[in-house]
Design a protein around this motif. Structure first.
Motif, PDB file in Angstrom:
ATOM      1  N   SER A 147       9.519   3.724   3.035  1.00 28.17           N
ATOM      2  CA  SER A 147      10.831   3.984   3.626  1.00 28.17           C
ATOM      3  C   SER A 147      10.606   4.909   4.812  1.00 28.17           C
ATOM      4  O   SER A 147       9.941   5.941   4.676  1.00 28.17           O
ATOM      5  N   VAL A 148      11.160   4.547   5.978  1.00 29.76           N
ATOM      6  CA  VAL A 148      10.791   5.234   7.218  1.00 29.76           C
ATOM      7  C   VAL A 148      11.995   5.862   7.901  1.00 29.76           C
ATOM      8  O   VAL A 148      13.031   5.207   8.085  1.00 29.76           O
ATOM      9  N   VAL A 149      11.837   7.132   8.290  1.00 34.81           N
ATOM     10  CA  VAL A 149      12.778   7.796   9.175  1.00 34.81           C
ATOM     11  C   VAL A 149      12.223   7.685  10.586  1.00 34.81           C
ATOM     12  O   VAL A 149      11.134   8.188  10.879  1.00 34.81           O
ATOM     13  N   VAL A 150      12.955   7.001  11.442  1.00 36.35           N
ATOM     14  CA  VAL A 150      12.580   6.804  12.842  1.00 36.35           C
ATOM     15  C   VAL A 150      13.226   7.916  13.658  1.00 36.35           C
ATOM     16  O   VAL A 150      14.453   7.977  13.771  1.00 36.35           O
ATOM     17  N   ALA A 151      12.419   8.823  14.210  1.00 41.83           N
ATOM     18  CA  ALA A 151      12.939   9.989  14.915  1.00 41.83           C
ATOM     19  C   ALA A 151      12.592   9.908  16.394  1.00 41.83           C
ATOM     20  O   ALA A 151      11.432   9.662  16.753  1.00 41.83           O
ATOM     21  N   ASP A 152      13.598  10.113  17.247  1.00 43.96           N
ATOM     22  CA  ASP A 152      13.363  10.009  18.690  1.00 43.96           C
ATOM     23  C   ASP A 152      14.593  10.542  19.413  1.00 43.96           C
ATOM     24  O   ASP A 152      15.652  10.727  18.802  1.00 43.96           O
ATOM     25  N   VAL A 153      14.440  10.765  20.732  1.00 44.38           N
ATOM     26  CA  VAL A 153      15.594  11.128  21.551  1.00 44.38           C
ATOM     27  C   VAL A 153      16.302   9.901  22.103  1.00 44.38           C
ATOM     28  O   VAL A 153      17.424  10.002  22.601  1.00 44.38           O
ATOM     29  N   ASP A 154      15.636   8.754  22.050  1.00 40.63           N
ATOM     30  CA  ASP A 154      16.217   7.508  22.543  1.00 40.63           C
ATOM     31  C   ASP A 154      17.022   6.865  21.416  1.00 40.63           C
ATOM     32  O   ASP A 154      16.485   6.155  20.564  1.00 40.63           O
ATOM     33  N   ASP A 155      18.322   7.128  21.414  1.00 37.33           N
ATOM     34  CA  ASP A 155      19.160   6.683  20.307  1.00 37.33           C
ATOM     35  C   ASP A 155      19.228   5.161  20.206  1.00 37.33           C
ATOM     36  O   ASP A 155      19.153   4.606  19.099  1.00 37.33           O
ATOM     37  N   VAL A 156      19.366   4.485  21.342  1.00 37.39           N
ATOM     38  CA  VAL A 156      19.550   3.036  21.309  1.00 37.39           C
ATOM     39  C   VAL A 156      18.308   2.346  20.761  1.00 37.39           C
ATOM     40  O   VAL A 156      18.374   1.547  19.812  1.00 37.39           O
ATOM     41  N   ARG A 157      17.151   2.648  21.339  1.00 33.58           N
ATOM     42  CA  ARG A 157      15.923   1.993  20.887  1.00 33.58           C
ATOM     43  C   ARG A 157      15.497   2.493  19.519  1.00 33.58           C
ATOM     44  O   ARG A 157      14.951   1.736  18.698  1.00 33.58           O
ATOM     45  N   GLY A 158      15.748   3.765  19.252  1.00 33.47           N
ATOM     46  CA  GLY A 158      15.393   4.304  17.941  1.00 33.47           C
ATOM     47  C   GLY A 158      16.181   3.654  16.825  1.00 33.47           C
ATOM     48  O   GLY A 158      15.629   3.304  15.772  1.00 33.47           O
TER      49      GLY A 158
ATOM     50  N   GLU B 206       0.787  -1.226   0.000  1.00 35.17           N
ATOM     51  CA  GLU B 206       0.000   0.000   0.000  1.00 35.17           C
ATOM     52  C   GLU B 206       0.825   1.285   0.000  1.00 35.17           C
ATOM     53  O   GLU B 206       0.441   2.273  -0.634  1.00 35.17           O
ATOM     54  N   PHE B 207       1.944   1.296   0.707  1.00 35.38           N
ATOM     55  CA  PHE B 207       2.739   2.516   0.802  1.00 35.38           C
ATOM     56  C   PHE B 207       4.074   2.387   0.059  1.00 35.38           C
ATOM     57  O   PHE B 207       5.023   3.100   0.364  1.00 35.38           O
ATOM     58  N   SER B 208       4.110   1.512  -0.912  1.00 34.81           N
ATOM     59  CA  SER B 208       5.328   1.323  -1.694  1.00 34.81           C
ATOM     60  C   SER B 208       5.729   2.630  -2.375  1.00 34.81           C
ATOM     61  O   SER B 208       4.898   3.312  -2.989  1.00 34.81           O
ATOM     62  N   GLY B 209       7.002   2.992  -2.244  1.00 38.66           N
ATOM     63  CA  GLY B 209       7.504   4.215  -2.843  1.00 38.66           C
ATOM     64  C   GLY B 209       7.303   5.454  -2.006  1.00 38.66           C
ATOM     65  O   GLY B 209       7.795   6.530  -2.360  1.00 38.66           O
ATOM     66  N   LYS B 210       6.591   5.336  -0.895  1.00 39.60           N
ATOM     67  CA  LYS B 210       6.348   6.484  -0.030  1.00 39.60           C
ATOM     68  C   LYS B 210       7.457   6.603   1.016  1.00 39.60           C
ATOM     69  O   LYS B 210       8.050   5.608   1.434  1.00 39.60           O
ATOM     70  N   VAL B 211       7.702   7.829   1.425  1.00 42.96           N
ATOM     71  CA  VAL B 211       8.697   8.105   2.459  1.00 42.96           C
ATOM     72  C   VAL B 211       7.967   8.702   3.662  1.00 42.96           C
ATOM     73  O   VAL B 211       7.211   9.672   3.515  1.00 42.96           O
ATOM     74  N   ALA B 212       8.194   8.116   4.831  1.00 41.02           N
ATOM     75  CA  ALA B 212       7.493   8.542   6.042  1.00 41.02           C
ATOM     76  C   ALA B 212       8.486   8.939   7.125  1.00 41.02           C
ATOM     77  O   ALA B 212       9.520   8.293   7.298  1.00 41.02           O
ATOM     78  N   LEU B 213       8.157   9.988   7.840  1.00 39.93           N
ATOM     79  CA  LEU B 213       8.867  10.395   9.052  1.00 39.93           C
ATOM     80  C   LEU B 213       7.938  10.163  10.219  1.00 39.93           C
ATOM     81  O   LEU B 213       6.781  10.605  10.204  1.00 39.93           O
ATOM     82  N   VAL B 214       8.421   9.452  11.250  1.00 44.73           N
ATOM     83  CA  VAL B 214       7.617   9.193  12.444  1.00 44.73           C
ATOM     84  C   VAL B 214       8.402   9.677  13.656  1.00 44.73           C
ATOM     85  O   VAL B 214       9.509   9.189  13.924  1.00 44.73           O
TER      86      VAL B 214
ATOM     87  N   GLY C  94       4.460   5.092  18.167  1.00 46.76           N
ATOM     88  CA  GLY C  94       5.344   5.509  17.084  1.00 46.76           C
ATOM     89  C   GLY C  94       6.082   4.348  16.459  1.00 46.76           C
ATOM     90  O   GLY C  94       6.179   4.236  15.226  1.00 46.76           O
ATOM     91  N   ALA C  95       6.609   3.456  17.300  1.00 47.87           N
ATOM     92  CA  ALA C  95       7.288   2.264  16.780  1.00 47.87           C
ATOM     93  C   ALA C  95       6.315   1.388  16.017  1.00 47.87           C
ATOM     94  O   ALA C  95       6.654   0.822  14.959  1.00 47.87           O
ATOM     95  N   GLY C  96       5.087   1.262  16.528  1.00 47.66           N
ATOM     96  CA  GLY C  96       4.078   0.464  15.843  1.00 47.66           C
ATOM     97  C   GLY C  96       3.742   1.026  14.472  1.00 47.66           C
ATOM     98  O   GLY C  96       3.591   0.271  13.493  1.00 47.66           O
ATOM     99  N   VAL C  97       3.615   2.344  14.384  1.00 44.49           N
ATOM    100  CA  VAL C  97       3.331   2.976  13.091  1.00 44.49           C
ATOM    101  C   VAL C  97       4.501   2.780  12.134  1.00 44.49           C
ATOM    102  O   VAL C  97       4.311   2.476  10.952  1.00 44.49           O
ATOM    103  N   ALA C  98       5.729   2.960  12.636  1.00 39.22           N
ATOM    104  CA  ALA C  98       6.904   2.773  11.784  1.00 39.22           C
ATOM    105  C   ALA C  98       6.950   1.354  11.223  1.00 39.22           C
ATOM    106  O   ALA C  98       7.216   1.151  10.023  1.00 39.22           O
ATOM    107  N   ARG C  99       6.684   0.374  12.068  1.00 40.17           N
ATOM    108  CA  ARG C  99       6.697  -1.023  11.612  1.00 40.17           C
ATOM    109  C   ARG C  99       5.611  -1.273  10.565  1.00 40.17           C
ATOM    110  O   ARG C  99       5.838  -1.943   9.554  1.00 40.17           O
ATOM    111  N   ARG C 100       4.421  -0.745  10.819  1.00 40.84           N
ATOM    112  CA  ARG C 100       3.309  -1.008   9.906  1.00 40.84           C
ATOM    113  C   ARG C 100       3.558  -0.353   8.543  1.00 40.84           C
ATOM    114  O   ARG C 100       3.296  -0.958   7.499  1.00 40.84           O
TER     115      ARG C 100
ATOM    116  N   VAL D 166       4.240  11.622  10.506  1.00 43.66           N
ATOM    117  CA  VAL D 166       3.453  11.212  11.668  1.00 43.66           C
ATOM    118  C   VAL D 166       4.104  11.856  12.894  1.00 43.66           C
ATOM    119  O   VAL D 166       5.198  11.458  13.318  1.00 43.66           O
ATOM    120  N   LEU D 167       3.451  12.859  13.434  1.00 43.36           N
ATOM    121  CA  LEU D 167       4.006  13.656  14.533  1.00 43.36           C
ATOM    122  C   LEU D 167       3.429  13.111  15.837  1.00 43.36           C
ATOM    123  O   LEU D 167       2.386  13.549  16.323  1.00 43.36           O
TER     124      LEU D 167
END
Length: 264
Positions: free
Chosen positions: A31-42, A2-10, A18-24, A82-83
């Motif tokens: 293609s997903v940019v995972v943004a967070d202050v938690d570097d290890v888990r992010g 469904e989202f092939s070719g789309k780029v998402a920032l979460v 947020g992690a659930g949305v990124a995975r889905r 996705v903010l």
């Protein structure tokens, strides 16, 4: 996919919703940019979804700008923002009021959405349109006596989305909010047992992620979708207040008129 070719920032994507949305989104081809202050888990989530991690404290507008720039540099643009970053309040307006904590909460829950929108809009316009979805809360749609400050910042997000929706739609950008009830994330850790004892259903993260996908598929400009256990998610129908009128009672027509009916 469904989202092939789309780029998402979460944002707030290292855990919870947020992690659930990124995975889905990644599973559906984005293609997903995972943004967070938690570097290890992010970074772990980014590796899991085949995306890229961006350290992002949403209280700082430069961080949101850098996260958007990461999407452009790594994947060529941006289609979905996705903010989602948010934290619990944990205090009231009595003796427990904490000015520093207040600014932190407002900075993440409200300013982070504002800065994210500001950073994302130019790149979404370059793509001919796209989607912005902010995580609000049922606390933004109804009174929240147990935490009025949390209700205040989430209500502000709802107001922002409703006002911005018709304006951004002119550029092909659909702006929505998702307003969950209590979901099983770290934000309710301190009150989860009390909620369950009172018979309040706690939704799974997947239930909320389903609503995000529905909004991306079917959301109309400015809609705020509720998410509650036991009923399908849908746009909240806001009671219409009296609309603007002239001194003689004629309806005032505004540019980018908000989502109101002619009866107002």
């Amino acid at each position: 996919m469904e989202f092939s070719g789309k780029v998402a920032l979460v944002t707030g994507a290292a855990n919870g919703i947020g992690a659930g949305v990124a995975r889905r989104l990644a599973a559906a081809g984005a293609s997903v940019v995972v943004a967070d202050v938690d570097d290890v888990r992010g970074e772990a989530v980014a590796d899991e979804v085949g995306g890229v991690f961006a350290h992002c404290d949403v209280r700082d507008p430069r961080h949101s700008e850098a996260a958007v720039a990461t999407a452009v540099e790594r994947f060529g643009g941006l289609d979905i923002a996705v903010l989602n970053a948010g934290i619990a309040t944990g205090f009231g307006l009595g003796d427990d009021f904490d000015v520093e904590r207040y600014r932190t909460v407002m900075g993440i829950n409200l300013d982070g959405v504002v800065y994210g929108v500001h950073a994302a809009l130019p790149e979404l316009r370059k793509r001919g349109g796209g989607h912005i979805v902010a995580t609000a809360s049922m606390a933004g749609l109804m009174a929240m006596p147990m935490d009025p400050l949390y209700g205040a910042n989430k209500a502000a997000v709802v107001g922002l989305v409703r006002g911005l929706g018709p304006v951004a739609a002119a550029d092909g950008v659909t702006v929505n909010a998702v307003c969950p009830s209590f979901a099983d994330t770290s934000i309710i850790t301190d009150i989860k047992s009390a909620l369950e004892s009172a018979g309040m259903p706690v939704m799974s993260v997947d239930d909320v992620v389903d609503a995000f996908v529905s909004v991306l598929r079917d959301g109309k400009p400015g809609e705020c979708w509720f998410v509650q256990a036991g009923r399908p998610s849908a746009p909240f129908t806001f009671p219409n207040p009296p609309g603007p009128r002239t001194a003689t009672g004629e309806r005032v027509k505004l540019d980018h008129d908000p989502l109101i009916t002619e009866e107002n």
